[in-house]
Design a protein around this motif. Structure first.
Motif, PDB file in Angstrom:
ATOM      1  N   ASP A  62      32.751  12.150   8.537  1.00 17.70           N
ATOM      2  CA  ASP A  62      33.631  12.382   8.905  1.00 17.70           C
ATOM      3  C   ASP A  62      32.664  10.855  10.544  1.00 17.70           C
ATOM      4  O   ASP A  62      32.752  10.119  11.100  1.00 17.70           O
ATOM      5  CB  ASP A  62      34.841  12.410   8.689  1.00 17.70           C
ATOM      6  N   ARG A  63      33.080  12.688  10.661  1.00 12.61           N
ATOM      7  CA  ARG A  63      32.479  12.962  12.506  1.00 12.61           C
ATOM      8  C   ARG A  63      31.128  11.882  12.993  1.00 12.61           C
ATOM      9  O   ARG A  63      30.960  11.230  13.557  1.00 12.61           O
ATOM     10  CB  ARG A  63      32.353  14.416  13.004  1.00 12.61           C
ATOM     11  N   LEU A  66      31.962   8.722  12.174  1.00 13.43           N
ATOM     12  CA  LEU A  66      33.179   8.236  13.722  1.00 13.43           C
ATOM     13  C   LEU A  66      32.031   7.980  14.960  1.00 13.43           C
ATOM     14  O   LEU A  66      31.898   6.592  15.370  1.00 13.43           O
ATOM     15  CB  LEU A  66      34.147   8.811  13.562  1.00 13.43           C
ATOM     16  N   LEU A  69      29.860   4.828  15.656  1.00 13.04           N
ATOM     17  CA  LEU A  69      30.638   3.021  15.445  1.00 13.04           C
ATOM     18  C   LEU A  69      30.065   2.255  16.707  1.00 13.04           C
ATOM     19  O   LEU A  69      30.284   3.410  17.479  1.00 13.04           O
ATOM     20  CB  LEU A  69      31.927   3.278  15.624  1.00 13.04           C
ATOM     21  N   VAL A  85      31.109   0.393   7.301  1.00 18.05           N
ATOM     22  CA  VAL A  85      31.137   1.934   7.845  1.00 18.05           C
ATOM     23  C   VAL A  85      30.426   2.607   6.136  1.00 18.05           C
ATOM     24  O   VAL A  85      30.427   3.286   6.534  1.00 18.05           O
ATOM     25  CB  VAL A  85      32.798   2.333   7.759  1.00 18.05           C
ATOM     26  N   ARG A  89      28.310   5.831   5.584  1.00 21.18           N
ATOM     27  CA  ARG A  89      28.690   6.401   5.375  1.00 21.18           C
ATOM     28  C   ARG A  89      27.870   7.578   3.940  1.00 21.18           C
ATOM     29  O   ARG A  89      26.963   8.576   4.293  1.00 21.18           O
ATOM     30  CB  ARG A  89      30.226   7.014   4.430  1.00 21.18           C
ATOM     31  N   TRP A 128      40.528   7.786   7.731  1.00 20.23           N
ATOM     32  CA  TRP A 128      39.634   6.885   9.493  1.00 20.23           C
ATOM     33  C   TRP A 128      38.587   5.865   8.870  1.00 20.23           C
ATOM     34  O   TRP A 128      38.940   5.333  10.265  1.00 20.23           O
ATOM     35  CB  TRP A 128      39.335   8.907   9.331  1.00 20.23           C
ATOM     36  N   MET A 129      38.095   5.472   7.556  1.00 25.02           N
ATOM     37  CA  MET A 129      37.180   4.707   7.263  1.00 25.02           C
ATOM     38  C   MET A 129      38.183   3.600   7.129  1.00 25.02           C
ATOM     39  O   MET A 129      37.206   2.643   7.992  1.00 25.02           O
ATOM     40  CB  MET A 129      36.711   4.930   6.400  1.00 25.02           C
ATOM     41  N   ALA A 132      39.030   2.733  11.026  1.00 26.52           N
ATOM     42  CA  ALA A 132      36.983   2.490  11.527  1.00 26.52           C
ATOM     43  C   ALA A 132      37.181   1.221  11.551  1.00 26.52           C
ATOM     44  O   ALA A 132      36.647   0.658  12.444  1.00 26.52           O
ATOM     45  CB  ALA A 132      36.499   3.816  11.592  1.00 26.52           C
TER      46      ALA A 132
END
Length: 234
Positions: A62-63, A66, A69, A85, A89, A128-129, A132
């Motif tokens: 995740d980090r 993100l 981005l 996105v 991943r 979160w995805m 974002a």
């Protein structure tokens, strides 16, 4: 000078290497601590189980996604941005693909309680995805959107594991199709929730008017005996 690795990072790396070289089911926390050259007591301070390691591994991915981005991309259409996105991943997961195959083959080696926590972690990542990518994730509609994205990602993830093409074109195409279908359902759900919300507002207004009418009736009944008593006394 190489960057210092913290025990948590070293343990996650060791766990992924052991998973890639054998059956995840056979890997123990002692194996991971020894492979990471970390004191077993220190390993216990950071992780209580392999499930804990997997959850922190997900947070690591995740980090990475993100942090990479580009704010300049925020104006892109949501569909295109979400594909970008999610493919980012998969790129972040690429070095761990052999390990992930082993982990999936063992079902993550999770018990019932760990499975529930893993689901919570999975949905948290999908939230979160989506955020974002410019999608709102609050309220009932947002929660349903997160659940739908979680299902889409799980299906595309399994395809990605077996996708041997250089650019992962088949995975991207499958993701594009799934998101297009999901978009149609998302619109229907949004329309349905809006209609339900308006209906609930109308019902609430009627209930409020009925309650006010009842209060006025009660007030009238309470004042009537006083008026009659005053008339009799006169």
């Amino acid at each position: 000078m190489p960057a210092k690795k913290y025990p948590q990072t070293t343990l996650i790396d060791a766990a992924m290497e052991l998973a890639a070289s054998g059956r995840w089911h056979d890997v123990t926390m002692i194996d991971i601590a020894q492979a990471a050259n970390v004191d077993i007591g220190v390993a216990f301070d950071h992780f209580r189980s392999k499930a804990d390691i997997l959850r922190q591994f997900v947070h690591r991915i995740d980090r990475i996604v993100l942090a990479d981005l580009d704010p300049a991309d925020f104006d892109e259409p949501g569909h295109d941005r979400l594909i970008a996105v999610m493919m980012a991943r998969f790129d972040a997961l690429m070095p761990y693909r052999p390990a992930l195959r082993s982990i999936i083959a063992s079902g993550g080696d999770l018990g019932p309680a760990d499975t529930l926590r893993a689901i919570k972690t999975h949905f948290g990542s999908m939230r979160w995805m989506l955020d974002a990518s410019g999608f709102t994730t609050g309220g009932l509609h947002g929660s349903l959107r997160v659940a739908g994205m979680g299902t889409i990602y799980a299906r595309c993830f399994r395809q990605w594991l077996e996708d041997e093409t250089v650019d992962f074109g088949p995975t991207m195409a499958a993701l594009d199709r799934a998101l297009s279908r999901g978009s149609e359902w998302d619109k229907r759900i949004g329309t349905g929730i809006s209609r339900l919300s308006r209906a609930c507002e109308k019902i609430q207004k009627k209930c409020d008017r009925f309650a006010q009418k009842c209060r006025r009736t009660d007030d009238t009944e309470q004042t009537s005996p006083t008026t009659e008593n005053n008339s009799t006394a006169s």
